[in-house]
Design an enzyme around this catalytic site. Structure first.
Site, short mmCIF file in Angstrom:
data_model
loop_
_atom_site.label_atom_id
_atom_site.label_comp_id
_atom_site.label_asym_id
_atom_site.label_seq_id
_atom_site.Cartn_x
_atom_site.Cartn_y
_atom_site.Cartn_z
N CYS A 94 0.85 -1.18 0.00
CA CYS A 94 0.00 0.00 0.00
C CYS A 94 0.89 1.23 0.00
O CYS A 94 1.98 1.22 0.60
CB CYS A 94 -0.90 0.00 1.24
SG CYS A 94 -2.06 1.38 1.31
N GLY A 130 6.41 14.70 -6.19
CA GLY A 130 7.29 13.60 -6.55
C GLY A 130 7.53 12.58 -5.46
O GLY A 130 8.38 11.70 -5.61
N GLY A 164 5.55 10.16 -4.46
CA GLY A 164 5.14 8.81 -4.86
C GLY A 164 6.25 8.09 -5.60
O GLY A 164 6.57 6.93 -5.31
N GLU A 172 1.93 -5.09 -5.17
CA GLU A 172 0.86 -6.05 -4.92
C GLU A 172 -0.26 -5.86 -5.93
O GLU A 172 -0.61 -4.75 -6.30
CB GLU A 172 0.34 -5.88 -3.49
CG GLU A 172 -0.68 -6.91 -3.06
CD GLU A 172 -1.04 -6.79 -1.59
OE1 GLU A 172 -2.24 -6.71 -1.29
OE2 GLU A 172 -0.11 -6.76 -0.77
#
Length: 400
Positions: A255, A266, A268, A289
């Site tokens: 997650c 930026g 992320g 995932e």
């Protein structure tokens, strides 16, 4: 638009009508829930704007509606334009967890259809929430929730938080080990078996901004990585990602969230980069995932494309998918799907070749990058499988 009378028959749940939004325009919405204020004898309505994401849902008073424009269906009321819709889509940079099947999705939306917390205050920022999060009952319908940005304790009143920070919280950074520091950026690894409450609170905080996040209290199978900006006041959390302790599928990220007040800077991409640096230390190929949300897929495809094109622009001669995988620690499947999505795989002379166009180089390699840099030498981290006691934190430094 006429001004409605203060005395009116309550609107029915499920009715559709125009409502004045934050941009002062009227948009078609559906009434999801209603409540009666006994002190003012006024009704309030929880509405979903039909053209917007659920995170825009909110409580409104009767004065916000155009009562002469009720519709049983969409009608020809104000419709969101392509540019406006793109604006709302792009504002959602929190990468949600995987999509749900239709039945589960309907059950999820019914159980979480009304936001229970409208706003949060954390550090120097206040921000509107987007989704329901399963806080204890005593916090139900709390308009604003106040958070300690260092240990993520939360309170229903600002004065309670201020007293807590003044008298009880001596920490000025997240718990756990600082495993990365470069400039103002720091990353802390938090073991959920040691800091269970912190990790549970982090999940509750994240659920306010992630629609389909399902992990709330079963945190022990995961490790958490808090991303912070540091100054002389302490380490201020801007986001986090989690990963399984042991993943049979070699998932290196479960997650990921950047808090709304820190988005479009930026962070992320920074977190994805850190997750792959951990994979390199583990000597395993990494991948997020599954299933990925649409926005998550866009974020990863952009990251994969940028890293691969940087290599391809410098490489002389032929290069195979396996060689790209060995250099990046991306799964071959992710490399192939990204090349196909960007139409970079061409079929010449009986075999597939990678064709890098000048347009792609300009879009992914030469574009301005505002994400914080990641110097692998700054990462002080040893895979858990190599640590004494098979998991005891022996590497990394304690935060300064």
């Amino acid at each position: 638009m006429g001004v409605p009378s203060t005395s009116h028959k309550p609107l029915e749940i499920g009715c559709k009508l125009l409502c004045r939004w934050r941009d002062e325009q009227y948009w078609m919405c559906e009434v999801i829930e209603r409540r009666h204020n006994l002190e003012t004898s006024e009704w309030q309505y929880y509405v979903h704007y039909l053209s917007f994401n659920r995170r825009m849902d909110e409580w409104v008073g009767i004065e916000r509606f155009d009562l002469g424009a009720q519709e049983t269906s969409g009608g020809d009321g104000k419709k969101v334009t392509r540019n406006i819709k793109r604006k709302f889509d792009e504002s959602h940079h929190a990468e949600e967890e995987g999509e749900l099947d239709p039945v589960t999705l309907r059950e999820h939306e019914e159980a979480t259809k009304v936001k229970n917390i409208n706003r949060i205050a954390i550090g120097k920022y206040e921000m509107n929430t987007w989704y329901f999060s399963p806080f204890p009952k005593e916090y139900a319908n709390c308009d604003t929730l106040y958070w300690c940005e260092y240990d993520l304790a939360y309170f229903a009143r600002r004065e309670h938080l201020e007293r807590y920070v003044r008298t009880r919280c001596k920490r000025r950074h997240p718990p756990g080990d600082e495993i990365f520091r470069q400039g103002e950026m720091a990353v802390y690894e938090i073991d959920s078996r040691v800091e269970r409450v912190f990790c549970e609170n982090l999940c509750l905080l994240a659920k306010l901004f992630l629609d389909h996040k399902t992990l709330y209290f079963d945190v022990q199978p995961f490790l958490f990585y808090a991303i912070c900006t540091c100054d002389d006041q302490g380490a201020h959390i801007v986001g986090y990602f989690s990963k399984e302790r042991v993943s049979a599928e070699d998932y290196n990220l479960a997650c990921i969230l950047t808090l709304p007040c820190y988005q479009r800077r930026g962070y992320g991409k920074f977190m994805i980069s850190i997750s792959y640096e951990l994979s390199k230390r583990e000597k395993k190929l990494g991948t997020p995932e599954r299933p990925l949300s649409d926005l998550g897929l866009v974020s990863y495809r952009s990251y994969w494309a940028t890293k691969m094109l940087e290599i391809l622009c410098k490489h002389k001669g032929t290069i195979s998918i396996q060689e790209l995988s060995d250099m990046t620690f991306f799964r071959p499947e992710d490399i192939i799907s990204t090349l196909q999505a960007l139409d970079l795989l061409k079929y010449f002379g009986g075999q597939h070749s990678i064709y890098v166009s000048p347009k792609m180089v300009e879009q992914y390699v030469n574009k301005k990058d505002n994400s914080p840099p990641v110097d692998p030498a700054r990462l002080q981290w040893t895979p858990h499988s190599e640590r004494r006691g098979n998991g005891a934190m022996t590497e990394g430094r304690k935060p300064s």
